[in-house]
Design a protein around this motif. Structure first.
Motif, PDB file in Angstrom:
ATOM      1  N   ARG A 200       0.650  -1.173  -0.109  1.00 34.86           N
ATOM      2  CA  ARG A 200      -0.073  -0.042  -0.032  1.00 34.86           C
ATOM      3  C   ARG A 200       0.762   1.175  -0.019  1.00 34.86           C
ATOM      4  O   ARG A 200       0.419   2.215   0.655  1.00 34.86           O
ATOM      5  N   ASP A 277     -11.170  -6.029   2.218  1.00 33.62           N
ATOM      6  CA  ASP A 277     -10.053  -5.399   1.759  1.00 33.62           C
ATOM      7  C   ASP A 277     -10.065  -5.292   0.135  1.00 33.62           C
ATOM      8  O   ASP A 277     -10.383  -6.381  -0.581  1.00 33.62           O
ATOM      9  N   PRO A 285     -10.875  -0.004   1.948  1.00 30.97           N
ATOM     10  CA  PRO A 285     -11.348  -1.168   2.582  1.00 30.97           C
ATOM     11  C   PRO A 285     -12.440  -0.855   4.048  1.00 30.97           C
ATOM     12  O   PRO A 285     -12.402   0.421   4.120  1.00 30.97           O
TER      13      PRO A 285
END
Ligand SMILES: NC(=O)c1ccc[n+]([C@@H]2O[C@H](COP(=O)([O-])OP(=O)(O)OC[C@H]3O[C@@H](n4cnc5c(N)ncnc54)[C@H](O)[C@@H]3O)[C@@H](O)[C@H]2O)c1
Length: 294
Positions: A200, A277, A285
């Motif tokens: 991420r 997610d 999410p």
């Protein structure tokens, strides 16, 4: 020297990020034309920009696609045929982490979303690729991204693990059905790969973790999986079908070794939470804390 995919036309789902982006750039470098089909328009267009910087602008296009939607999958495959006149390879690679948390708390909605992206998406990609390839009468190659999570129960959340196992056996079943038409169907089972799906945007802490995740002394990179996809897409894999090729730096070879590393005292990534997610689709999410006693 001619590239290994010279004159071939491919559609790559999830081509906006990680493994799909690396494979797009690798296929282009080997002479292919590529439709990047991704849910996230920003990252999909970014892949096209990167391809243009490399000088492949006339051999790549992006189409915003939700692989869970049949009409959109058809459009993505048709875009390849309309632009370049044929379809040789489909890489069904789009994915998300999906539902996680204790089995007692996973909602039907989050479970169904996980299977819609990871399994229905692959089913639709195979179904419509096979229709086009059969009509062309010159064979073809279909590659599905599964995971080592589909080979055991310990390498991913329940829904993800079950969905990836489904992808492996869907690969085998359709490889048998499509072999008479010289359409090869194979799966890749990556281990831990340093992509935005799991880092991420902050790769460094995860790189250190992944360097210890498997015996191979470096973190898995999207380019490592792109190399396997290139082999499966190329004529070098002429006799390879129905295979689930593991590319995991030896993680599954050493079995519970990885699990011991994971449980060296540090908390697991989603411990204490339940939710879903949605990967790097651009959609947030949903995380809910587990309340006491659950
Ligand atoms: N990264 C790993 O460690 C790892 C390990 C094993 C398997 N995989 C699998 O590899 C594949 C690629 O993952 P990655 O690590 O490159 O992740 P990533 O998040 O970097 O890329 C996945 C791409 O799929 C797209 N996508 C998600 N849902 C979609 C949908 N409904 N329709 C179209 N596109 C959609 C996302 O927008 C994103 O661009 C996935 O199937 C994943 O499950 C990843």
């Amino acid at each position: 020297m001619a590239g290994r995919l010279e004159g071939k036309v491919a559609v790559i789902t999830g081509g906006g990020s990680g493994i799909g982006r690396a494979t797009t750039l690798r296929f282009l470098s080997e002479g292919a034309c590529v439709v990047v089909a991704d849910y996230n328009p920003a990252s999909g267009e970014e892949t096209v920009s990167l391809a243009k910087e490399e000088g492949y602008g006339d051999r790549v296009l992006f189409l915003r696609t939700d692989v869970a939607e049949e009409a959109q999958v058809v459009s993505a495959l048709q875009a390849a045929v309309q632009r370049w006149g044929r379809l040789d390879c489909v890489f069904n690679n789009a994915g998300v982490g999906g539902a996680f948390g204790p089995i007692t708390h996973i909602t039907v909605e989050d479970w169904d979303y996980t299977f819609a992206v990871l399994v229905r998406g692959v089913f639709l990609g195979i179904k419509h690729a096979a229709r086009i390839m059969k009509a062309q009468g010159q064979g073809g190659t279909i590659i599905n991204t599964a995971s080592i999570a589909g080979l055991s129960g310990g390498d991913g959340p329940q829904a993800y693990s079950a969905a990836k196992a489904a992808v492996i056996n869907l690969t085998r079943a359709t490889a048998i059905e499509l072999a008479p038409f010289r359409i090869r169907v194979n799966a890749i089972c990556p281990g831990g790969i340093l992509t935005p799906l799991i880092h991420r945007g902050n790769p460094e802490p995860l790189r250190a973790f992944l360097q210890k995740f498997q015996p191979w002394p470096e973190a898995g990179q999207p380019e490592h999986i792109a190399g396997v996809a290139l082999f499966l897409a190329s004529d070098d894999a002429h006799f390879v079908t129905g295979a689930a090729i593991v590319a995991d730096g030896g993680a599954t070879a050493c079995g519970a070794f990885a699990a011991r590393h994971l449980r060296d005292g540090s908390p697991l990534p989603m411990e204490g939470l339940v939710g879903v997610d949605r990967g790097t689709t651009g959609e947030m999410p949903v995380l809910r804390p587990l309340s006491g006693g659950e």
